[in-house]
Motif scaffolding. Sequence first.
Motif, PDB file in Angstrom:
ATOM      1  N   GLU A  33      -4.338   0.955  -2.392  1.00 30.95           N
ATOM      2  CA  GLU A  33      -4.329  -0.123  -1.725  1.00 30.95           C
ATOM      3  C   GLU A  33      -3.555  -1.216  -2.704  1.00 30.95           C
ATOM      4  O   GLU A  33      -3.924  -1.458  -3.708  1.00 30.95           O
TER       5      GLU A  33
ATOM      6  N   THR B  85      -4.608  -6.653   4.343  1.00 25.42           N
ATOM      7  CA  THR B  85      -4.654  -5.428   3.704  1.00 25.42           C
ATOM      8  C   THR B  85      -4.355  -4.379   4.436  1.00 25.42           C
ATOM      9  O   THR B  85      -4.756  -4.305   5.797  1.00 25.42           O
TER      10      THR B  85
ATOM     11  N   THR C 106       0.840  -1.145   0.125  1.00 19.67           N
ATOM     12  CA  THR C 106      -0.130  -0.019  -0.013  1.00 19.67           C
ATOM     13  C   THR C 106       0.936   1.203  -0.037  1.00 19.67           C
ATOM     14  O   THR C 106       2.003   1.172   0.820  1.00 19.67           O
TER      15      THR C 106
ATOM     16  N   THR D  66      -4.538  -0.125   5.190  1.00 24.60           N
ATOM     17  CA  THR D  66      -4.905   1.027   4.493  1.00 24.60           C
ATOM     18  C   THR D  66      -4.798   2.203   5.367  1.00 24.60           C
ATOM     19  O   THR D  66      -4.563   2.400   6.472  1.00 24.60           O
TER      20      THR D  66
END
Length: 212
Positions: free
Chosen positions: A45, A51, A27, A53
């Motif tokens: 992203e 993930t 990211t 963010t």
Amino acid sequence: MASLARIDPVRLAAPILEDLCERIGETVALAMWGNHGATCVRWVEAGGPITVTLRTGVVLPLTTSATGLAFAAFYRSAYLKKQLDAELNAAAEATNKTMDTLMRDLEAQLNEIRIHGISRASGSLTPGINGFSAPVFDHTNRMIAAITSLGTIGHFDMEWNSPLATHIKEAAATLSKRLGHGETETSMQNQDVNVSPQETKIGKQTRNKQTT
């Protein structure tokens, strides 16, 4: 020069961030100095199983985030100094360390960042998350933004000379160049180079007459 002042760094950063995200698989984000400090204004992203963010509009601390440390090392403003003092005061109360000790530690950290041209933070803002952040400069040689990348500890290489750090610095340098960074010096150097020998001779003769 006036046209350079009207260039929009957020718009120019968009393809650079997309390319960087694709190259490093992490990211990435662009931060600028806002009314309340170092503020995320755009992010891309990477996706994947884990993930990481950054929300647009989030203000990042100066002493515990890679983005904030980049601004602390390279950006100058009266408000930044006040914000730094406030964060250090809070840290002193939380850790029972003196302000002098915290300021010495921070200055040593900022000097290291300036030497390497990039800041880093490991798990200090968000547990399990590492970050790098490189400064972006405009045509006046003033820092106006930072390109940041975040990734998970164990997967995100935090070495100063890692390929990851190099890619982030290269992206920041590319955006800086598109914002006119270095063009003023180059223009002045070209003006000197383009002076003909005859013009140089005339200039010398004029100076000699003025001194006699």
